[in-house]
Design an enzyme around this catalytic site. Structure first.
Site, PDB file in Angstrom:
ATOM      1  N   ALA B  19       0.836  -1.189   0.000  1.00 37.59           N
ATOM      2  CA  ALA B  19       0.000   0.000   0.000  1.00 37.59           C
ATOM      3  C   ALA B  19       0.871   1.239   0.000  1.00 37.59           C
ATOM      4  O   ALA B  19       2.004   1.203   0.447  1.00 37.59           O
ATOM      5  CB  ALA B  19      -0.888  -0.007   1.237  1.00 37.59           C
ATOM      6  N   CYS B  20       0.327   2.308  -0.546  1.00 41.10           N
ATOM      7  CA  CYS B  20       1.047   3.578  -0.551  1.00 41.10           C
ATOM      8  C   CYS B  20       0.829   4.292   0.781  1.00 41.10           C
ATOM      9  O   CYS B  20      -0.136   4.045   1.475  1.00 41.10           O
ATOM     10  CB  CYS B  20       0.537   4.489  -1.658  1.00 41.10           C
ATOM     11  SG  CYS B  20       0.604   3.753  -3.274  1.00 41.10           S
ATOM     12  N   GLY B  21       1.727   5.194   1.080  1.00 39.72           N
ATOM     13  CA  GLY B  21       1.561   6.024   2.258  1.00 39.72           C
ATOM     14  C   GLY B  21       1.285   7.458   1.847  1.00 39.72           C
ATOM     15  O   GLY B  21       1.906   7.963   0.918  1.00 39.72           O
ATOM     16  N   ARG B  48       4.865   1.295   4.163  1.00 39.50           N
ATOM     17  CA  ARG B  48       3.986   1.750   3.099  1.00 39.50           C
ATOM     18  C   ARG B  48       4.761   2.238   1.874  1.00 39.50           C
ATOM     19  O   ARG B  48       4.361   3.195   1.218  1.00 39.50           O
ATOM     20  CB  ARG B  48       3.076   2.872   3.618  1.00 39.50           C
ATOM     21  CG  ARG B  48       2.040   2.363   4.566  1.00 39.50           C
ATOM     22  CD  ARG B  48       1.006   3.392   4.872  1.00 39.50           C
ATOM     23  NE  ARG B  48      -0.132   2.747   5.503  1.00 39.50           N
ATOM     24  CZ  ARG B  48      -1.172   2.269   4.834  1.00 39.50           C
ATOM     25  NH1 ARG B  48      -1.246   2.418   3.533  1.00 39.50           N
ATOM     26  NH2 ARG B  48      -2.143   1.675   5.461  1.00 39.50           N
TER      27      ARG B  48
END
Lengths: 279, 391
Positions: B19-21, B48
């Site tokens: 997942a991106c942060g 992330r």
């Protein structure tokens, strides 16, 4: 010695955040060395704390725990003096998780046993895919409000939503949140509704108890609501009692409002979608 | 063999789950804040990202050049062609007055290979009132047609910095501690569907708007077709790009009064369900239904949580999520109510500010902060405020 051997693990040594693998390795090492009470200080969102631990230990966390706290946990107790992120008690196997703060989405996903008590608010899809078998009945109890899809695809266990507002009851915000830091006289009620749409969407076992009224349009697919009966109150009693013990909340305050029970419409609500035999 | 290292997509496909942060901070008094703070916020969420991209946007960066558009580019030279910078300069001087140009200071010790980062301050040569449209077209022309050049941003008093690397590397590379701005957004990338390349890192920006995004937009095809009709070309092959064009179109071009434009844009991206619209009171029902119908192709389907930042016409920060809340977003306000934060995880906010005033916005409801304070807190009941404005 023996019973209450304690160890403190600092998760932020020299200003450097300990990686979750390293942290969990230290926890397991401590358990092997016979420690029964593990205190974690300066936690900054480390993930997977207490993953897969089945020993009879208490893990106490100061700070904000990260995702997947207590995943596959089957030990005695996890206490968080702060918030927990998503996926709290993912596939919980037993024991008790207590959070003195908020814990958002997907709490208790696929839980099989154990108890989760959260003081604050929840997010979406609390208790998704929870299940029960014989005497193994998971319990999720939220002090505050929850959002959409509470108890989605639930197959067993109990979810309790209380709608209590603890925000002003915290005596000293600077100190870690725990029982002694809560002023019971300042606990308030949130206005109804304390849940959002699609509560119990696709539920086919177990029950959701919501303190107060639930609008009819908020019910999910094949979920029905009814007033909680005396039999339900007997089920709720030990859960409420434990909640009040943990969060210093007067029991009378909780019983002031009636509970609404949300349960599946029948024992096999989706039978006609999958069965070739007409039912 | 691909000769483009930085300004075109590579064929290198990276697939992994993750997942991106996202993090953002906004000083509501418009006082400049050092980049150190946002760097600390993003770097705490190490899980992330995977080193395949990071980037940040800064607002209030050029107090001396407030009225000029800042075109910020990454450039690389292609064999047997004139240097990319010359070709961009030729193009820009044909349609704008270049007020100033400079090399963006970078730390040469961070990456083994890196592109040239350059910025131009320009004033478009056109009739007044059409500057924004012209600058939008200039940005799109550079990204579409000029080989070896990638335009990261083209707004006033703001700039976007991005690249392939871990967030702390990108912060160090662009010397974030030397930068000062009142509004920041920082993104760390965990690419799942498109490969990591310099231009493909977030934020995506057009004019004064920038977006950072965690999730994926499955309605990409529909959105791109819709935007093509409206004069936006999507060339970056990434699902986040349409979001910022949709936002730009609805807020700047559609002609809605400013009071409702932001909510219209966010509502178009994540409109209420028809079953909820049916239960609304008549005036609201009419409006919400017509927004849903008018901008039906602007709907962003799939999981997303985004932070939109803009200074057109006023500094505004918006946190928004999809209707089922499949990606995390936490909002917070500092104890003195002067700084507004958005982040994927609460610990990113608590890293820099131990505030107790934090909340999770409701699914599909935007949190909107302007210099007047937090306008909407992302509650389900915000829709009634929208109704009041309409009356």
């Amino acid at each position: 010695m023996g019973e209450n051997r304690q160890i403190v693990i600092n998760a932020n040594e020299n200003g450097c955040k300990l990686y979750h693998r390293e942290l969990n390795r230290k926890i397991r090492e401590a358990i092997q060395n016979g420690y029964k009470h593990i205190i974690l200080k300066n936690i900054m969102g480390q993930r997977f704390i207490g993953a897969g631990i089945k020993d009879d230990v208490v893990i106490e966390i100061y700070g904000d725990a990260g995702l997947d706290l207590g995943v596959f946990f089957g030990g005695k107790q996890i206490i968080v003096h702060g918030c927990s992120e998503y996926l709290l008690g993912n596939t919980l196997n037993g024991g008790e998780i207590v959070v003195y703060g908020d814990s958002w989405d997907i709490t208790g996903m696929g839980a099989r046993d154990g108890k989760i008590f959260v003081m604050g608010n929840g997010g979406s899809r609390v208790g998704i895919h929870m299940k029960e078998y014989k005497d193994k009945k998971p319990v999720i109890c939220y002090g505050g409000k929850v959002k959409q899809y509470c108890g989605e695809y639930m197959a067993g266990g109990i979810i309790v939503i209380l709608g209590l507002d603890f925000r002003e009851a915290i005596i000293d915000r600077k100190k870690p949140l725990d029982r002694d830091n809560i002023d019971p006289s300042k606990i308030k009620n949130y206005d109804d509704p304390i849940v959002q749409s699609d509560i119990g969407g696709g539920i086919h076992g177990g029950a959701i108890y919501v303190r107060g009224e639930v609008p009819k349009e908020y019910l999910g697919v094949y979920a029905v609501k009814e007033k909680a009966t005396n039999a339900d109150k007997r089920i709720l009693k030990p859960i409420i009692k434990r909640f009040c013990e943990l969060f210093n909340c007067p029991e009378d305050l909780i019983w002031q409002k009636e509970f609404t029970k949300i349960r599946p419409i029948s024992s096999r609500p989706f039978g006609k979608h999958y069965s070739t035999v007409p039912i | 063999m691909n000769t483009y290292k930085f300004t075109k997509r590579s064929n290198y496909a990276f697939r992994d789950s993750g997942a991106c942060g996202i993090t953002a901070l906004f000083n509501l008094d418009l006082e400049p804040v050092s980049g150190e703070k946002i760097k600390d916020m993003i770097c705490v969420m190490r899980e992330r990202e995977n080193g395949q991209g990071a980037g940040f946007s800064v607002y209030g960066l050029f107090p001396e050049y407030q009225d000029q558009y800042c075109i910020q580019l990454i450039l690389e030279d292609i064999p047997e062609r004139p240097p990319a910078k010359e070709r961009v300069e030729d193009f820009l001087s044909s349609c704008t007055d270049i007020v100033k140009e400079e090399k963006v200071p970078v730390d040469s010790n961070v990456f083994r290979e890196y592109p040239l980062v350059w910025r131009f301050f320009v004033e478009p040569k056109c009739v007044s009132g059409e500057e924004d449209d012209m600058m939008k077209n200039i940005m799109m022309y550079i990204n579409d047609r000029i080989d070896g050049a990638f335009c990261m941003s083209g707004g006033k008093n703001m700039a976007v910095f991005k690249g392939v690397g871990w967030s702390d590397e990108i912060a160090k590379f662009y010397r974030i501690e030397d930068l000062k701005g009142y509004m920041w957004s920082f993104h760390s990338r965990f690419p799942t569907n498109t490969p990591g390349w310099w231009g493909g890192a977030h934020p995506f920006s057009i004019l004064g708007h920038a977006v950072i995004h965690n999730g994926e937009i499955t309605s990409y095809g529909t959105n791109v077709e819709y935007l093509r009709e409206l004069g936006y070309t999507c060339t970056l092959m990434t699902d986040t790009e349409p979001l910022i064009y949709i936002f730009d179109y609805i807020v700047r071009k559609s002609g809605y009064p400013y009071k409702i434009a932001l909510q219209t844009a966010t509502m178009a991206m994540a409109p209420p369900y028809w079953r909820d619209i049916d239960r609304m009171d008549p005036i609201l029902k009419k409006w919400v239904a017509s927004i849903r119908i008018t901008h039906r192709w602007a709907m962003a389907n799939g999981p997303f949580s985004i932070v939109l930042t803009t200074n057109m016409p006023r500094p505004t920060m918006i946190g928004h999520s999809d209707r089922k809340k499949l990606r995390p977003l936490i909002a917070a306000l500092s104890e003195d109510e002067k700084t507004f934060y958005l982040a994927s995880e609460l610990n990113a906010i608590h890293e820099v500010d131990n505030t107790s005033n934090y909340w999770q916005p409701d699914p599909g409801r935007p949190v909107i902060a302007t210099e007047d304070g937090v306008m909407l807190k992302g509650s389900d009941r915000d829709i009634y405020k929208f109704a009041e404005v309409l009356k």
